[in-house]
Design an enzyme around this catalytic site. Structure first.
Site, short mmCIF file in Angstrom:
data_model
loop_
_atom_site.label_atom_id
_atom_site.label_comp_id
_atom_site.label_asym_id
_atom_site.label_seq_id
_atom_site.Cartn_x
_atom_site.Cartn_y
_atom_site.Cartn_z
N ASP A 93 48.58 25.99 9.68
CA ASP A 93 49.02 24.70 9.16
C ASP A 93 49.52 23.88 10.36
O ASP A 93 49.81 24.44 11.42
CB ASP A 93 50.14 24.93 8.14
CG ASP A 93 50.78 23.64 7.68
OD1 ASP A 93 50.03 22.72 7.32
OD2 ASP A 93 52.02 23.56 7.69
N ASP A 127 54.04 27.27 6.46
CA ASP A 127 55.46 27.23 6.14
C ASP A 127 55.79 26.62 4.78
O ASP A 127 56.89 26.79 4.28
CB ASP A 127 56.22 26.44 7.20
CG ASP A 127 55.90 24.95 7.11
OD1 ASP A 127 54.74 24.58 7.32
OD2 ASP A 127 56.82 24.16 6.82
N ASP A 147 50.99 25.89 1.41
CA ASP A 147 50.26 26.89 2.20
C ASP A 147 50.09 28.21 1.45
O ASP A 147 49.44 29.12 1.95
CB ASP A 147 50.99 27.16 3.52
CG ASP A 147 51.01 25.96 4.43
OD1 ASP A 147 49.99 25.25 4.49
OD2 ASP A 147 52.05 25.70 5.07
#
Length: 643
Positions: free
Chosen positions: A338, A528, A532
């Site tokens: 990410d 995080d 995700d």
């Protein structure tokens, strides 16, 4: 953890430690003419404790046998410990079972934590929708909405289903879906997706997708299914046992049957097929063969290597939820990450300031601060965190927020504009375009252009170094998956020299993970946010940021980086590699010694070398000595410095 499992670990640990002390202190004291403390007192205690520890292993092993899975780590553990009892090494037998039970506890804990992540994911689900019908507003379950229905979404409410705005404009908090902390401005005829939160104004939305087809429900379904179907990688010792166990058992059987048949048929030294001594001798050789081949050193040292590695990882602020994840991490070749909060800091900072002629930096920042004084927008906070100013609110009048553009107001009776280029152009202010990557805030006061401020999320200090190191450690493919726009994503990816895909929803990220795995890649994902979670559970190994990460991300992941640094992942990868190398050494070393002893044992019996006394001591070394050496090798990981 069940009460029985807790009792097994507690009682097993206490008894094993006690027996270990007694075995080496008073164990050899003779109580009768032929029996010692070991055989009369300690052995029965060990047998009872052993039965208490392994009854569930025996049941599970029986189930696997019924499923035609004959050779697994359960069978290997039982064979190892029974063989250890045969040579009165009952302390070692208990230790092997104890370590096996600890390993199972780790795995069960990780599985339970993954299931708990569903509770956090369910927070995405909207509780209600405001249905507008015949000018009457009714609160209903989102699941009853039909295509074409009109709903009202008020500030602070979640958008319950996907739709199109037919009246009003507002800003949306999309962080739970896209991961981006910058609000998204939307207006009439633009699409909105479920799960995002309305920040500013009341809007009317026409339903374009049923709840079962909406973005948020698809995310819920995908996470649930992925958690249930996530393939559990086979343990190293499990793979090994499928080869080692049948080979050892087969060789022992052949050793007991083939030589006496040949010797008896050929009538060597007068032996016949019915000679009791002949069969007894080779059955004893077969038993010795099993004792020598007892894989205690493997069953004990290989899992221990990874337990120690987990402990070492925690020292470097990484929590690994099970040995299997540390084992498998060393074999991964693809890293997907990410952007916001993982590669970047996840907060907005001033990156660049461009001034109009004759304007000072402080003068520009003063008026930018005044314009953003009442705003809690992330861009406004970046300006206010960078610069401070004492303001008399009586000097501010006619304050107005222009959705999607900025703010306009009067300060000391002079017109102040703070916002994007469209806001200033709409008010006939000539500007100098700022070509930097990020969100550009333009400022004018008293109809004069003062300058511009570029605000953007910045890359973490360790990201570039960490990604370069991870490439060297075996990650051949590194790709950034982000919900941010292509322009910002491209800038970050180019600076870090990695691939990227932008404008992604959680479902899109999950599909990319599936595609990478489909073509044969072994994928690790680092993220995080709650957005995700899909990627974390779909990847082979999911890694989350423990400090800034959401509960859903942390609970869905297999490894947690508690300091939110990618350099910590570098250290965990190195620990994984070191642990794997030590495990391989232990296996090779054990097998070389044991194979040598097996050959010597057979030669001694077949050639009548009369080396029984020597072989007995060598057999003890091949079992106990090799185990000690392998354990010490595993423990040496504790003193290894990871840079």
């Amino acid at each position: 953890m069940k009460l029985v499992n807790k009792l097994q670990l507690v009682i097993g640990s206490i008894v094993t430690l006690t027996l270990l002390i007694l075995h080496f202190t008073i164990g050899d004291i003779v109580l009768t003419s032929s029996y010692s403390v070991n055989t009369i007192i300690l052995l029965p205690i060990a047998v009872v404790t052993y039965m208490f520890l392994v009854y569930d292993i025996v049941l599970e092993s029986f189930e696997k046998i019924m499923e035609k899975d004959f050779f697994n780590e359960l069978t290997l553990t039982l064979i190892a410990t029974i063989a250890a009892f045969c040579i009165l090494e009952f302390v070692e037998a208990l230790a092997v079972v104890l370590f096996f039970k600890i390993g199972e506890t780790f795995e069960d804990y990780a599985k339970d934590k993954s299931k708990n992540s569903l509770k956090s994911i369910l927070e995405l689900k909207p509780d209600y929708a405001n249905l507008l019908k015949d000018n009457i507003e009714t609160k209903v379950n989102p699941e009853v909405l039909k295509l074409g229905d009109i709903i009202i979404v008020k500030p602070g409410e979640k958008i319950p289903v996907d739709g199109i705005i037919i009246e009003g404009n507002t800003s949306l908090n999309t962080s739970s879906i896209t991961g981006e902390s910058l609000p998204k401005d939307v207006k009439e005829n633009e699409e909105v997706i479920s799960g995002t939160i309305n920040i500013s104004n009341v809007i009317k939305v026409q339903v374009t997708k049923l709840f079962k087809d909406s973005t948020v429900n698809k995310i819920l379904d995908m996470v649930t299914n992925s958690l249930e179907n996530k393939s559990k990688q086979e343990k190293f010792i499990t793979k090994f046992s499928k080869i080692y166990t049948p080979v050892v058992i087969s060789l022992a059987f052949l050793c007991a049957i083939v030589p006496p048949l040949i010797i008896g048929l050929l009538n060597v030294d007068g032996y016949t097929l019915s000679s009791y001594e002949l069969w007894q001798n080779w059955i004893n050789v077969a038993c010795s063969f099993l004792v020598i081949s007892c894989p205690c050193s493997l069953v004990l040292s290989v899992p221990l290597t990874y337990f120690v590695a987990i402990g070492v990882s925690s020292k470097y602020k990484a929590i690994v939820k099970g040995t299997i994840y540390l084992e498998y991490l060393n074999s991964l070749d693809t890293l997907a990450l990410d952007k916001t909060g993982t590669i970047t800091k996840g907060n907005f900072e001033i990156q660049n300031i461009e001034l109009n002629e004759g304007i000072s930096k402080d003068y520009l920042l003063d008026y930018a601060y005044i314009g953003e004084y009442y705003s809690s927008h992330p861009i406004a906070l970046a300006i206010k965190n960078y610069h401070t100013l004492n303001i008399d609110e009586n000097n501010i009048s006619n304050y107005e927020v222009v959705i999607g553009k900025g703010v306009k107001l009067f300060y000391k009776n002079k017109f102040l504009l703070v916002g994007n280029s469209s806001l200033l152009k709409d008010n006939n202010i000539d500007i100098k375009e700022n070509g930097n990557i990020g969100t550009i805030v333009y400022v004018s006061y008293d109809d004069k252009f003062l300058g511009s401020i570029c605000i953007a999320d910045s890359i973490k200090d360790d990201s570039k170094i960490a990604l370069n190191e991870l490439k060297k450690l075996g990650f051949k493919n590194i790709i950034m998956l982000t919900g941010d726009d292509k322009k910002n994503a491209s800038s970050i990816a180019n600076e870090l020299n990695i691939e990227y895909k932008a404008n992604l929803l959680p479902l899109d990220k999950g599909k990319i993970i599936d595609e990478l795995k489909y073509i044969g890649n072994k994928v690790c994902f680092v993220g995080d946010g709650i957005n995700d979670t899909v990627s974390l559970v779909k990847s082979d190994i999911g890694i989350s940021m423990g400090n800034i990460g959401s509960d859903a991300a942390i609970e869905s992941s297999d490894i947690i980086l508690m300091d939110d640094k990618l350099l910590t992942l570098v250290k965990v990868k190195k620990i994984s590699k070191a642990a794997t190398n030590k495990a391989i050494f232990n296996i090779v070393f054990s097998l070389v010694i044991k194979i040598g002893m097996m050959i010597l044992s057979i030669l001694n019996s077949s050639l009548s070398l009369n080396l029984n006394s020597l072989i007995m001591w060598l057999a003890i070394f091949a079992d106990v000595g090799v185990t000690v050496i392998c354990v010490l090798n595993s423990m040496s990981l504790m003193i290894k410095k990871i840079k």
